[in-house]
Design an enzyme around this catalytic site. Structure first.
Site, PDB file in Angstrom:
ATOM      1  N   LYS A 194     -54.780  80.422  -4.251  1.00 25.20           N
ATOM      2  CA  LYS A 194     -54.631  79.532  -3.102  1.00 25.20           C
ATOM      3  C   LYS A 194     -53.428  79.917  -2.252  1.00 25.20           C
ATOM      4  O   LYS A 194     -53.481  79.851  -1.029  1.00 25.20           O
ATOM      5  CB  LYS A 194     -54.506  78.084  -3.573  1.00 25.20           C
ATOM      6  CG  LYS A 194     -54.286  77.080  -2.448  1.00 25.20           C
ATOM      7  CD  LYS A 194     -54.269  75.663  -2.962  1.00 25.20           C
ATOM      8  CE  LYS A 194     -53.814  74.690  -1.896  1.00 25.20           C
ATOM      9  NZ  LYS A 194     -54.701  74.636  -0.739  1.00 25.20           N
ATOM     10  N   SER A 246     -45.401  65.890   7.257  1.00 24.93           N
ATOM     11  CA  SER A 246     -45.059  66.718   8.418  1.00 24.93           C
ATOM     12  C   SER A 246     -46.272  67.475   8.944  1.00 24.93           C
ATOM     13  O   SER A 246     -46.289  67.901  10.102  1.00 24.93           O
ATOM     14  CB  SER A 246     -43.950  67.699   8.055  1.00 24.93           C
ATOM     15  OG  SER A 246     -44.396  68.609   7.063  1.00 24.93           O
ATOM     16  N   GLN A 247     -47.292  67.667   8.102  1.00 25.62           N
ATOM     17  CA  GLN A 247     -48.487  68.387   8.561  1.00 25.62           C
ATOM     18  C   GLN A 247     -49.228  67.610   9.642  1.00 25.62           C
ATOM     19  O   GLN A 247     -49.833  68.210  10.533  1.00 25.62           O
ATOM     20  CB  GLN A 247     -49.405  68.692   7.385  1.00 25.62           C
ATOM     21  CG  GLN A 247     -48.833  69.725   6.431  1.00 25.62           C
ATOM     22  CD  GLN A 247     -49.741  70.028   5.268  1.00 25.62           C
ATOM     23  OE1 GLN A 247     -50.892  69.593   5.224  1.00 25.62           O
ATOM     24  NE2 GLN A 247     -49.249  70.772   4.304  1.00 25.62           N
ATOM     25  N   ASP A 305     -42.338  70.892  -2.082  1.00 23.50           N
ATOM     26  CA  ASP A 305     -43.205  71.866  -2.760  1.00 23.50           C
ATOM     27  C   ASP A 305     -42.508  72.609  -3.891  1.00 23.50           C
ATOM     28  O   ASP A 305     -43.175  73.255  -4.709  1.00 23.50           O
ATOM     29  CB  ASP A 305     -43.764  72.886  -1.752  1.00 23.50           C
ATOM     30  CG  ASP A 305     -44.940  72.325  -0.968  1.00 23.50           C
ATOM     31  OD1 ASP A 305     -45.494  71.282  -1.386  1.00 23.50           O
ATOM     32  OD2 ASP A 305     -45.302  72.921   0.063  1.00 23.50           O
ATOM     33  N   GLY A 351     -55.420  71.963   2.270  1.00 21.82           N
ATOM     34  CA  GLY A 351     -54.982  70.755   2.961  1.00 21.82           C
ATOM     35  C   GLY A 351     -54.363  71.020   4.319  1.00 21.82           C
ATOM     36  O   GLY A 351     -54.633  70.299   5.287  1.00 21.82           O
ATOM     37  N   SER A 373     -47.024  78.692   5.275  1.00 25.02           N
ATOM     38  CA  SER A 373     -46.729  77.690   6.303  1.00 25.02           C
ATOM     39  C   SER A 373     -46.606  78.328   7.687  1.00 25.02           C
ATOM     40  O   SER A 373     -47.176  77.833   8.668  1.00 25.02           O
ATOM     41  CB  SER A 373     -45.436  76.943   5.954  1.00 25.02           C
ATOM     42  OG  SER A 373     -45.565  76.252   4.745  1.00 25.02           O
ATOM     43  N   ARG A 412     -49.154  65.239  -8.070  1.00 26.12           N
ATOM     44  CA  ARG A 412     -48.264  66.171  -8.757  1.00 26.12           C
ATOM     45  C   ARG A 412     -47.246  65.466  -9.663  1.00 26.12           C
ATOM     46  O   ARG A 412     -46.796  66.053 -10.647  1.00 26.12           O
ATOM     47  CB  ARG A 412     -47.559  67.075  -7.743  1.00 26.12           C
ATOM     48  CG  ARG A 412     -48.500  68.120  -7.157  1.00 26.12           C
ATOM     49  CD  ARG A 412     -47.844  69.004  -6.130  1.00 26.12           C
ATOM     50  NE  ARG A 412     -48.740  70.101  -5.767  1.00 26.12           N
ATOM     51  CZ  ARG A 412     -48.554  70.900  -4.721  1.00 26.12           C
ATOM     52  NH1 ARG A 412     -47.512  70.727  -3.937  1.00 26.12           N
ATOM     53  NH2 ARG A 412     -49.417  71.872  -4.466  1.00 26.12           N
ATOM     54  N   ARG A 433     -58.212  63.032  -0.039  1.00 30.51           N
ATOM     55  CA  ARG A 433     -56.894  63.150   0.584  1.00 30.51           C
ATOM     56  C   ARG A 433     -56.921  62.511   1.968  1.00 30.51           C
ATOM     57  O   ARG A 433     -57.728  62.873   2.825  1.00 30.51           O
ATOM     58  CB  ARG A 433     -56.459  64.616   0.650  1.00 30.51           C
ATOM     59  CG  ARG A 433     -56.300  65.231  -0.729  1.00 30.51           C
ATOM     60  CD  ARG A 433     -55.927  66.700  -0.667  1.00 30.51           C
ATOM     61  NE  ARG A 433     -54.576  66.915  -0.154  1.00 30.51           N
ATOM     62  CZ  ARG A 433     -53.996  68.101  -0.082  1.00 30.51           C
ATOM     63  NH1 ARG A 433     -54.658  69.184  -0.485  1.00 30.51           N
ATOM     64  NH2 ARG A 433     -52.777  68.234   0.381  1.00 30.51           N
ATOM     65  N   ARG A 458     -49.677  75.384  -7.708  1.00 32.58           N
ATOM     66  CA  ARG A 458     -48.255  75.270  -8.059  1.00 32.58           C
ATOM     67  C   ARG A 458     -48.050  74.830  -9.510  1.00 32.58           C
ATOM     68  O   ARG A 458     -47.024  75.153 -10.112  1.00 32.58           O
ATOM     69  CB  ARG A 458     -47.543  74.327  -7.088  1.00 32.58           C
ATOM     70  CG  ARG A 458     -47.620  74.820  -5.647  1.00 32.58           C
ATOM     71  CD  ARG A 458     -46.494  74.336  -4.789  1.00 32.58           C
ATOM     72  NE  ARG A 458     -46.740  74.675  -3.391  1.00 32.58           N
ATOM     73  CZ  ARG A 458     -46.569  75.877  -2.853  1.00 32.58           C
ATOM     74  NH1 ARG A 458     -46.156  76.875  -3.608  1.00 32.58           N
ATOM     75  NH2 ARG A 458     -46.834  76.090  -1.576  1.00 32.58           N
TER      76      ARG A 458
END
EC number: 2.5.1.19
Length: 408
Positions: free
Chosen positions: A391, A145-146, A293, A69, A23, A324, A98, A367
């Protein structure tokens, strides 16, 4: 590549070094592209950060960011302000599912020229870079938030800066604060008062400086899971971490106290120790809106410990590398769990046994692979498509092997 984990036992007092936060790295890489006088140490070696760096130095028209992403969101904003440059940005089949409409609409409000090449609201995108003169945007406060960070990262290069108003209750505040803190650290002036975020334009060159990225707390979560499922007094040291972190996932230190794990902050590292067993009749209740996450890791930990857990604040998990919440329910139930999900929550009922020799599907989601791996302390388990970990954490399996895991 599938990996079979035979029932394992950790070597005690091991030390692991984890590279920089994905991040933080991706934010700083974009800022470095805007302000080349910035130098960065301890950049993440994740696929996402490698793709981000390559895209930022590429001079080709077509940019393919595969599954990344964060890169899709950040680069959409970045290429929107590259005056007189035309860029097509695309990704994997999942990336094309997405949504990105919220960010594209916000950029268009600022004057950006972006068109959808296939389906409205989704990549791939065609972007004609131009000077953006508008400076006011309003977004719903509960968006990813991205989207917000993508706008904030380019804001200081806009002619009039940016005034971003968020409507409603804000989620993922730590990630927004991370972006603002990194902007402040390079000399960009910002403010965050109530629901309004402002970034002032910075036409002048910033001072040359070097920034060091803190190690990734999301990657640390898998070691928290390991220690929680280990015997009392098992410990492991991982670095490099700070007591006051910009990363929302640093809440792990507090959450895992519920699972008998103590975190000791040392100079640039942390030691995790299983300090006590827990009451198996306890019920864990968590709101993870600021750290979604780590939900997969926690769910697997809770299942492995035989506890009951309620988690909320998970609405963004449906638009990640996979849905997820559905993936967690499917794979945990193969192991013997009873799981109830909604669009924003997960309820895991207590389980007394863990089914062995189950193959865990990973859905092209790093993940999923890493979150389920600690169950190898309990039973033999197989992780399908295990190299998907690259990743975010390319050396994950090497590190697990080094601390005592029996992998084939």
């Amino acid at each position: 590549m599938d990996i079979s984990i035979q029932k394992s036992k950790l070597n005690n007092h091991q030390k692991i070094q984890i590279t920089g936060s994905k991040s933080e790295s991706n934010r700083l890489l974009l800022l470095q592209a805007l302000y080349p006088q910035i130098s960065i140490n301890n950049v993440s070696n994740s696929d996402d950060s490698v793709l981000m760096r390559k895209a930022l130095i590429s001079e080709t028209e077509l940019i393919d960011i595969h599954h990344a992403g964060t890169a899709m969101r950040f680069l959409t904003a970045y290429f929107s302000i590259q005056k007189d440059r035309e860029t097509v940005i695309t990704g994997s089949p999942r990336m094309k599912e997405r949504p990105i409409k919220i960010l594209v609409d916000a950029l268009k409000m600022l004057g950006a020229e972006i068109t959808y090449l296939e389906n409205d609201g989704f990549p791939p995108l065609k972007i004609k870079g131009r000077e953006l003169t508008e400076h006011k945007v309003t977004l719903e406060a509960n968006v990813s938030s991205q989207y917000i960070s993508a706008l904030l990262l380019i804001a200081s290069k806009l002619e009039n800066g940016l005034e971003l108003t968020l409507k409603g209750k804000i989620t993922s505040v730590p990630y927004i604060n991370m972006t603002l803190s990194l902007l402040n650290s390079i000399g960009v002036e910002t403010s965050f008062v109530e629901n309004t975020i402002s970034v002032k334009p910075n036409a002048a060159n910033l001072e040359p400086q070097t920034l060091t990225v803190e190690s990734d707390w999301s990657s640390a979560s898998y070691f928290y899971g390991l220690i929680a499922l280990s015997d009392v007094d098992t410990e492991i040291t991982i670095g490099a971490y700070k007591n006051k972190s910009l990363q929302g996932d640093s809440v792990l230190a507090d959450i895992y106290e519920k699972f008998g794990v103590t975190t000791t902050f040392l100079d640039e590292s942390i030691t995790l120790q299983k300090s006590s067993n827990i009451d198996i009749n306890s019920v864990v209740e968590l709101d993870l809106k600021n750290a979604p996450d780590i939900a997969q890791t926690i769910a697997v930990t809770v299942f492995g410990l035989g506890l009951e857990c309620y988690m909320i604040g998970l609405h963004t998990l449906k638009i990640k590398e996979t849905d997820r919440l559905v993936a967690l329910k499917t794979e945990l139930e193969k192991l013997g769990a009873e799981v109830i999900i909604t669009d924003l929550s997960l309820h895991l009922k207590p389980s007394k046994t863990v089914n062995s020799n189950i193959t865990i599907a990973t859905y092209n989601d790093h993940r999923m692979a890493m979150a389920f791996a600690p169950l190898g302390l309990k039973v033999p388990i197989v992780i399908e498509n295990a190299d998907v970990v690259s990743k975010s954490y390319p050396q994950f399996w090497e590190d697990f092997k080094a601390i005592g895991f029996n992998l084939k």
